[in-house]
Design a protein around this motif. Structure first.
Motif, PDB file in Angstrom:
ATOM      1  N   PHE A   1       0.743   7.471  10.247  1.00  0.00           N
ATOM      2  CA  PHE A   1       2.019   6.651  10.265  1.00  0.00           C
ATOM      3  C   PHE A   1       3.123   7.696  10.067  1.00  0.00           C
ATOM      4  N   ASN A   2       4.404   7.137  10.363  1.00  0.00           N
ATOM      5  CA  ASN A   2       5.644   7.829   9.903  1.00  0.00           C
ATOM      6  C   ASN A   2       6.843   6.581   9.741  1.00  0.00           C
ATOM      7  N   SER A   3       8.022   6.895   9.657  1.00  0.00           N
ATOM      8  CA  SER A   3       8.956   6.120   9.121  1.00  0.00           C
ATOM      9  C   SER A   3       8.974   4.822  10.230  1.00  0.00           C
ATOM     10  N   SER A   4       8.770   4.901  11.195  1.00  0.00           N
ATOM     11  CA  SER A   4       9.047   3.955  12.303  1.00  0.00           C
ATOM     12  C   SER A   4       7.649   3.160  12.806  1.00  0.00           C
ATOM     13  N   ASN A   5       6.246   3.685  12.810  1.00  0.00           N
ATOM     14  CA  ASN A   5       5.382   3.083  13.277  1.00  0.00           C
ATOM     15  C   ASN A   5       4.078   3.376  12.482  1.00  0.00           C
ATOM     16  N   SER A   6       2.995   2.824  12.675  1.00  0.00           N
ATOM     17  CA  SER A   6       1.772   3.129  12.412  1.00  0.00           C
ATOM     18  C   SER A   6       0.870   2.948  13.435  1.00  0.00           C
TER      19      SER A   6
ATOM     20  N   ASN B   1      -8.752   7.779  16.659  1.00  0.00           N
ATOM     21  CA  ASN B   1      -9.887   8.283  16.201  1.00  0.00           C
ATOM     22  C   ASN B   1      -9.700   9.935  16.495  1.00  0.00           C
ATOM     23  N   ASN B   2     -10.196  10.658  15.725  1.00  0.00           N
ATOM     24  CA  ASN B   2      -9.905  12.231  15.656  1.00  0.00           C
ATOM     25  C   ASN B   2     -11.119  13.087  15.233  1.00  0.00           C
ATOM     26  N   ASN B   3     -11.079  14.153  15.602  1.00  0.00           N
ATOM     27  CA  ASN B   3     -12.288  15.083  15.284  1.00  0.00           C
ATOM     28  C   ASN B   3     -12.466  15.125  13.573  1.00  0.00           C
ATOM     29  N   LYS B   4     -13.346  14.964  13.002  1.00  0.00           N
ATOM     30  CA  LYS B   4     -13.714  15.203  11.869  1.00  0.00           C
ATOM     31  C   LYS B   4     -13.211  16.425  10.925  1.00  0.00           C
ATOM     32  N   ALA B   5     -12.982  17.307  11.879  1.00  0.00           N
ATOM     33  CA  ALA B   5     -13.000  18.656  11.385  1.00  0.00           C
ATOM     34  C   ALA B   5     -11.052  18.590  10.629  1.00  0.00           C
ATOM     35  N   TYR B   6     -10.343  17.889  11.217  1.00  0.00           N
ATOM     36  CA  TYR B   6      -9.042  17.650  10.710  1.00  0.00           C
ATOM     37  C   TYR B   6      -8.960  17.576   9.195  1.00  0.00           C
ATOM     38  N   GLY B   7      -7.951  18.257   8.512  1.00  0.00           N
ATOM     39  CA  GLY B   7      -7.916  17.867   7.084  1.00  0.00           C
ATOM     40  C   GLY B   7      -7.042  16.627   6.825  1.00  0.00           C
ATOM     41  N   PHE B   8      -7.564  15.546   7.013  1.00  0.00           N
ATOM     42  CA  PHE B   8      -6.612  14.329   6.638  1.00  0.00           C
ATOM     43  C   PHE B   8      -6.895  13.869   5.203  1.00  0.00           C
ATOM     44  N   SER B   9      -6.181  13.099   4.755  1.00  0.00           N
ATOM     45  CA  SER B   9      -6.184  12.638   3.419  1.00  0.00           C
ATOM     46  C   SER B   9      -7.079  11.472   3.340  1.00  0.00           C
ATOM     47  N   VAL B  10      -7.551  11.195   2.240  1.00  0.00           N
ATOM     48  CA  VAL B  10      -8.437  10.009   1.881  1.00  0.00           C
ATOM     49  C   VAL B  10      -7.819   9.346   0.685  1.00  0.00           C
ATOM     50  N   ARG B  11      -7.802   7.929   0.629  1.00  0.00           N
ATOM     51  CA  ARG B  11      -7.527   7.276  -0.217  1.00  0.00           C
ATOM     52  C   ARG B  11      -8.382   6.113  -0.637  1.00  0.00           C
TER      53      ARG B  11
ATOM     54  N   PHE C   1       0.653  -1.139  -0.003  1.00  0.00           N
ATOM     55  CA  PHE C   1       0.041  -0.071   0.108  1.00  0.00           C
ATOM     56  C   PHE C   1       0.973   1.227  -0.011  1.00  0.00           C
ATOM     57  N   CYS C   2       0.934   1.873  -1.275  1.00  0.00           N
ATOM     58  CA  CYS C   2       1.770   3.171  -1.233  1.00  0.00           C
ATOM     59  C   CYS C   2       0.876   4.291  -0.871  1.00  0.00           C
ATOM     60  N   VAL C   3       1.461   5.349   0.105  1.00  0.00           N
ATOM     61  CA  VAL C   3       0.749   6.534   0.275  1.00  0.00           C
ATOM     62  C   VAL C   3       1.805   7.547   0.445  1.00  0.00           C
ATOM     63  N   ASP C   4       1.522   8.521   0.555  1.00  0.00           N
ATOM     64  CA  ASP C   4       2.251   9.838   0.792  1.00  0.00           C
ATOM     65  C   ASP C   4       2.347  10.273   2.288  1.00  0.00           C
ATOM     66  N   ALA C   5       3.471  10.582   2.550  1.00  0.00           N
ATOM     67  CA  ALA C   5       3.114  11.351   4.094  1.00  0.00           C
ATOM     68  C   ALA C   5       3.013  12.609   4.231  1.00  0.00           C
ATOM     69  N   ALA C   6       1.754  13.080   3.826  1.00  0.00           N
ATOM     70  CA  ALA C   6       1.268  14.291   3.222  1.00  0.00           C
ATOM     71  C   ALA C   6       0.853  15.229   4.383  1.00  0.00           C
TER      72      ALA C   6
ATOM     73  N   SER D   1       6.626  13.838   6.698  1.00  0.00           N
ATOM     74  CA  SER D   1       7.236  12.944   7.950  1.00  0.00           C
ATOM     75  C   SER D   1       6.188  12.248   8.337  1.00  0.00           C
ATOM     76  N   ASN D   2       4.826  12.381   8.328  1.00  0.00           N
ATOM     77  CA  ASN D   2       3.863  11.924   8.773  1.00  0.00           C
ATOM     78  C   ASN D   2       2.569  11.674   7.914  1.00  0.00           C
ATOM     79  N   GLY D   3       2.133  10.298   7.735  1.00  0.00           N
ATOM     80  CA  GLY D   3       0.514  10.434   6.898  1.00  0.00           C
ATOM     81  C   GLY D   3      -0.476  10.339   7.884  1.00  0.00           C
ATOM     82  N   TYR D   4      -1.661  10.835   7.487  1.00  0.00           N
ATOM     83  CA  TYR D   4      -2.877  10.882   8.458  1.00  0.00           C
ATOM     84  C   TYR D   4      -3.725  10.500   7.023  1.00  0.00           C
TER      85      TYR D   4
END
Length: 92
Positions: free
Chosen positions: A54-59, A63-73, A14-19, A34-37
């Motif tokens: 996730f980041n380079s060492s863990n995932s 659960n977070n507030n939906k108001a955050y602008g996380f990515s969608v794949r 699963f390839c994703v960007d640390a956006a 550095s981190n992907g959400y």
């Protein structure tokens, strides 16, 4: 960034960007490179949703507030049972 996802008994790449993410209070872009959400399609409540961080060492699954602008794949509907490098059961 590449993660492996256990789906239907097979590990798949699963390839994703640390956006990073957009802050819900001021719109600033945080942790880019550095981190992907990434949001899950599953809600935790009317205001919170499950997401993969996730980041380079863990995932982690949080659960977070939906108001955050996380990515969608978009993924096809799969029976995902684990995500590496840290394994989590029953995320989706």
């Amino acid at each position: 960034m590449s993660l492996y996802i256990l789906s239907r008994g097979e590990w798949q790449l699963f390839c994703v960007d640390a956006a990073g993410y957009l802050n819900n209070s001021d719109g600033s872009l945080n942790n880019r490179g550095s981190n992907g959400y990434y949001w899950s399609s599953t809600q935790n409540s009317s205001t919170n949703g499950w997401n993969l961080n996730f980041n380079s060492s863990n995932s982690n699954i949080n659960n977070n507030n939906k108001a955050y602008g996380f990515s969608v794949r978009c993924l096809r509907d799969s029976n995902i049972t684990a995500i590496s490098p840290v394994f989590w059961q029953g995320f989706f």
